[in-house]
Design a protein around this motif. Structure first.
Motif, short mmCIF file in Angstrom:
data_model
loop_
_atom_site.label_atom_id
_atom_site.label_comp_id
_atom_site.label_asym_id
_atom_site.label_seq_id
_atom_site.Cartn_x
_atom_site.Cartn_y
_atom_site.Cartn_z
N THR A 1 -1.70 9.06 5.60
CA THR A 1 -2.00 9.64 4.30
C THR A 1 -1.61 8.63 3.22
O THR A 1 -1.00 7.61 3.50
CB THR A 1 -1.27 10.99 4.13
OG1 THR A 1 -1.79 11.64 2.99
CG2 THR A 1 0.23 10.80 3.92
N ARG A 2 -1.99 8.95 2.00
CA ARG A 2 -1.73 8.07 0.85
C ARG A 2 -0.88 8.84 -0.12
O ARG A 2 -1.21 9.96 -0.51
CB ARG A 2 -3.10 7.75 0.25
CG ARG A 2 -3.13 6.87 -0.95
CD ARG A 2 -4.58 6.66 -1.35
NE ARG A 2 -5.25 5.75 -0.47
CZ ARG A 2 -5.41 4.44 -0.74
NH1 ARG A 2 -5.01 3.94 -1.87
NH2 ARG A 2 -6.01 3.66 0.13
N ASP A 3 0.26 8.28 -0.48
CA ASP A 3 1.16 8.96 -1.42
C ASP A 3 1.86 7.86 -2.21
O ASP A 3 2.56 7.02 -1.62
CB ASP A 3 2.18 9.80 -0.63
CG ASP A 3 3.02 10.68 -1.54
OD1 ASP A 3 3.46 10.19 -2.60
OD2 ASP A 3 3.22 11.85 -1.19
N LEU A 4 1.68 7.87 -3.51
CA LEU A 4 2.20 6.78 -4.34
C LEU A 4 3.71 6.60 -4.19
O LEU A 4 4.23 5.50 -4.33
CB LEU A 4 1.82 7.04 -5.80
CG LEU A 4 1.78 5.81 -6.70
CD1 LEU A 4 0.97 4.68 -6.09
CD2 LEU A 4 1.21 6.19 -8.07
N ARG A 5 4.41 7.70 -3.84
CA ARG A 5 5.86 7.59 -3.70
C ARG A 5 6.26 6.68 -2.53
O ARG A 5 7.37 6.18 -2.48
CB ARG A 5 6.48 8.98 -3.50
CG ARG A 5 6.40 9.83 -4.74
CD ARG A 5 6.78 11.25 -4.45
NE ARG A 5 5.88 11.87 -3.47
CZ ARG A 5 6.05 13.08 -2.94
NH1 ARG A 5 7.09 13.80 -3.28
NH2 ARG A 5 5.17 13.57 -2.09
N ALA A 6 5.32 6.49 -1.59
CA ALA A 6 5.63 5.66 -0.42
C ALA A 6 5.51 4.16 -0.71
O ALA A 6 5.94 3.33 0.10
CB ALA A 6 4.70 6.03 0.74
N LEU A 7 4.93 3.82 -1.84
CA LEU A 7 4.76 2.40 -2.18
C LEU A 7 6.13 1.75 -2.42
O LEU A 7 6.90 2.23 -3.25
CB LEU A 7 3.92 2.29 -3.47
CG LEU A 7 3.59 0.87 -3.93
CD1 LEU A 7 2.55 0.23 -3.01
CD2 LEU A 7 3.08 0.87 -5.37
N THR B 1 0.81 -1.21 0.00
CA THR B 1 0.00 0.00 0.00
C THR B 1 0.85 1.27 0.00
O THR B 1 1.94 1.30 0.56
CB THR B 1 -0.96 0.07 1.21
OG1 THR B 1 -0.27 0.65 2.32
CG2 THR B 1 -1.51 -1.29 1.60
N PRO B 2 0.30 2.33 -0.60
CA PRO B 2 0.99 3.62 -0.55
C PRO B 2 0.56 4.44 0.66
O PRO B 2 0.76 5.64 0.70
CB PRO B 2 0.53 4.29 -1.86
CG PRO B 2 -0.82 3.73 -2.12
CD PRO B 2 -0.90 2.38 -1.47
N VAL B 3 -0.05 3.76 1.64
CA VAL B 3 -0.55 4.46 2.84
C VAL B 3 0.53 4.45 3.91
O VAL B 3 1.14 3.42 4.16
CB VAL B 3 -1.81 3.74 3.39
CG1 VAL B 3 -2.30 4.40 4.67
CG2 VAL B 3 -2.91 3.72 2.34
N SER C 1 -2.92 -5.74 -1.33
CA SER C 1 -3.27 -5.18 -2.64
C SER C 1 -4.68 -4.62 -2.63
O SER C 1 -4.96 -3.60 -3.25
CB SER C 1 -3.16 -6.26 -3.72
OG SER C 1 -1.88 -6.84 -3.69
N CYS C 2 -5.58 -5.28 -1.91
CA CYS C 2 -6.97 -4.78 -1.80
C CYS C 2 -6.99 -3.47 -1.02
O CYS C 2 -7.64 -2.50 -1.41
CB CYS C 2 -7.85 -5.79 -1.06
SG CYS C 2 -8.14 -7.27 -2.00
N LEU C 3 -6.25 -3.45 0.10
CA LEU C 3 -6.24 -2.24 0.93
C LEU C 3 -5.73 -1.04 0.13
O LEU C 3 -6.21 0.09 0.31
CB LEU C 3 -5.35 -2.49 2.16
CG LEU C 3 -5.26 -1.35 3.18
CD1 LEU C 3 -6.61 -1.08 3.83
CD2 LEU C 3 -4.22 -1.65 4.25
N ALA C 4 -4.78 -1.32 -0.77
CA ALA C 4 -4.21 -0.24 -1.57
C ALA C 4 -5.23 0.39 -2.51
O ALA C 4 -5.06 1.52 -2.96
CB ALA C 4 -3.03 -0.78 -2.38
#
Ligand code: NAD
Length: 360
Positions: A141-147, A127-129, A230-233
Motif C-alpha cells: 500500500t501507499r501511505d505518506l507516513r511511511a516515507l 517511496t511511501p510504498v 523518486s520516480c517510483l514514488a
C-alpha cells in the motif's frame, strides 16, 4: 502537452561519499533521542537485525516489540530494500498496518519517524510504498507516513555490495524508471528524472560490477537509484511491477533478479504501445554500447552485468508458466498495451528461456 499533477515528496536527502558520518547530526535534526537501529550496530537505544525480504508479519511484530521495549522514538534503517521496508512498517500505526496485513493484530506503537541509509540500489527509501506478507500473501500500500523523513546516500557503504547483488538491484532501479516513463499518471518532471536515472545507471552499473573499488561509479549508480526511487514514488506501476509481484509472491522468486529477467520482455511487450517512453529509453542508452532497441539494450545490459537472464535459472518450474499467464491476464490495472493471455504466455516463455528479445 497534456495537463499533469506533480507532487514533490517531503524527504531530506544527504548525498555523498562520507555522508554516513553525519548520521548522529541527522538523527538530532529530526529531533530524535532514542533510535532503534534496524540491521546494524551504532549509537542507539536498541538493535533489530532480523530484517528479511518481503516483510513477514511475524518479523514486523518482533520489530515493533523491540521498538517498544527500548522506548525508541525513531529508527535508523540501514541496508537494502528489505531492511528499509521494516523502517516503513514502524512509521505507521497498528490499525493501518493491521489492515494491510489482512486484519492481523500488531503491537501498538507511536509511529516512529525513519532515517533511511540505503546500501543497495532498490530505491525503496524514496517511496511511501510498503508491504507486509501475511499468510503467504504480500499486500502493498501507499501511505505518506511511511516515507523516510531523511535519507543518507553514502556510496562508501556500497563498497561491500557483491556484484551479484549490485547488478540485479540496479536493474530493479531501472525498472522503476521504465514504468514511470509510460505511467498514466506520469508527468514531464518525473520523465526527466526517469530518463536520467536510466542513463546514469546503464553507464555506471557495468563499472560497479567490474570493479567494486570504483567509488565514482558507485556514486553515479547510487544517484541513479535515488532518481529511480523518486520516480517510483510518483507513479502507479503497470505490467512489469505487477508481474514481478505476482511471480515473486506465488513462486518465492528473488525480488531484484525477477525484475532483471522480466524487464526486457515487458519492454518488448509494451514497445509499440508506448513510443515516447521507448524513445527516451533509447536516448538514455545512447551513451553505452548496448543495442539501440530498448528491449534488446536492457537485455544486453543485464548480460553485461552477469545477472541471471532466465526465470528457469532462479527456480521457476516450466509447469508454472500456464498458471502464471492465467493469473497475469486477470490483472485489472492499466498498462500501455492491454493484457492479452496469449502474448503474456509468450512473454513468460521467453523470460523463462532467457531469450534475447526479438528486434521487430
Ligand atoms: P535486500 O535488501 O534483500 O538485500 C539483498 C542482500 O544484499 C541481503 O543479503 C543484504 O544483507 C545484502 N546487502 C545489502 N547491502 C549490502 C552491502 N552494502 N554490502 C553487502 N551486502 C549487502 O535486497 P534489495 O533488492 O535491496 O531489496 C529487496 C526488497 O525491497 C524486496 O522486498 C522489495 O519488495 C523491496 N522494495 C521495495 C520498494 C518500495 O518502494 N517499497 C522498492 C524496491 C524494492
Amino acid at each position: 502537452m497534456r495537463a499533469f499533477v506533480h507532487i514533490g515528496l517531503p524527504s531530506r536527502v544527504v548525498f555523498g561519499a562520507g555522508a554516513f558520518d553525519n548520521v548522529a547530526a541527522e538523527v538530532d535534526n529530526l529531533g530524535l533521542r532514542r533510535v532503534l537501529v534496524l540491521s546494524t550496530p551504532g549509537h542507539v537505544a536498541g538493535f533489530f537485525d532480523q530484517a528479511v525480504m518481503h516483510v513477514p508479519i511475524e518479523t514486523v511484530v518482533a520489530a515493533r516489540a523491540a521498538a517498544l521495549a527500548c522506548g525508541a522514538d525513531g529508527c535508523v534503517a540501514i541496508g537494502g530494500g528489505s531492511t528499509i521496508g521494516f523502517g516503513k512498517v514502524l512509521a505507521v500505526d497498528a490499525e493501518t498496518l493491521g489492515k494491510v496485513a489482512g486484519g492481523a493484530r500488531l503491537p501498538d506503537l507511536p509511529p516512529l519517524p525513519a532515517l533511511a541509509i540505503p546500501t543497495t540500489f532498490s530505491g525503496s527509501e524514496m517511496t511511501p510504498v510498503f508491504g507486509v506478507t501475511a499468510v503467504g500473501n504480500k499486500t502493498t500500500t501507499r501511505d505518506l507516513r511511511a516515507l523516510p523523513r531523511t535519507v543518507i546516500y553514502d556510496p562508501d557503504l556500497l563498497a561491500t555490495l557483491p556484484a551479484k547483488v549490485a547488478g540485479p538491484s540496479g536493474m530493479n532501479a531501472i525498472a522503476h524508471c521504465v514504468e514511470a516513463l509510460y505511467a498514466r499518471d506520469g508527468d514531464p518532471i518525473t520523465s526527466l528524472m526517469a530518463e536520467e536515472g536510466i542513463r546514469t545507471l546503464a553507464a555506471s552499473l557495468p563499472r560497479v560490477v567490474a570493479d567494486a573499488s570504483n567509488r565514482e561509479a558507485r556514486a553515479e549508480a547510487l544517484y541513479g537509484a535515488w532518481l529511480a526511487g523518486s520516480c517510483l514514488a510518483m507513479v502507479t506501476t503497470a505490467l512489469h511491477h505487477k508481474l514481478c509481484h505476482l511471480l515473486g509472491g506465488r513462486y518465492n522468486l528473488p525480488h531484484a533478479e525477477t525484475h532483471t529477467i522480466l524487464l526486457p520482455h515487458v519492454v518488448r511487450y509494451n514497445r509499440a504501445a508506448a513510443p515516447e517512453a521507448m524513445a527516451r529509453i533509447t536516448r538514455a542508452l545512447a551513451s553505452t554500447d548496448f543495442d539501440a532497441d530498448p528491449a534488446r539494450g536492457l537485455y544486453d545490459l543485464a548480460e553485461a552485468l552477469r545477472a541471471p537472464l532466465a526465470l528457469e535459472e532462479i527456480g521457476l518450474p516450466a509447469s508454472a508458466l500456464d498458471e502464471a499467464a492465467d493469473a497475469a491476464a486477470k490483472g485489472t490495472y492499466w498498462n500501455p498495451r492491454p493484457l492479452d493471455r496469449r502474448a503474456l504466455r509468450q512473454l513468460l516463455q521467453d523470460a523463462w528461456e532467457g531469450k534475447r528479445p526479438a528486434g521487430d
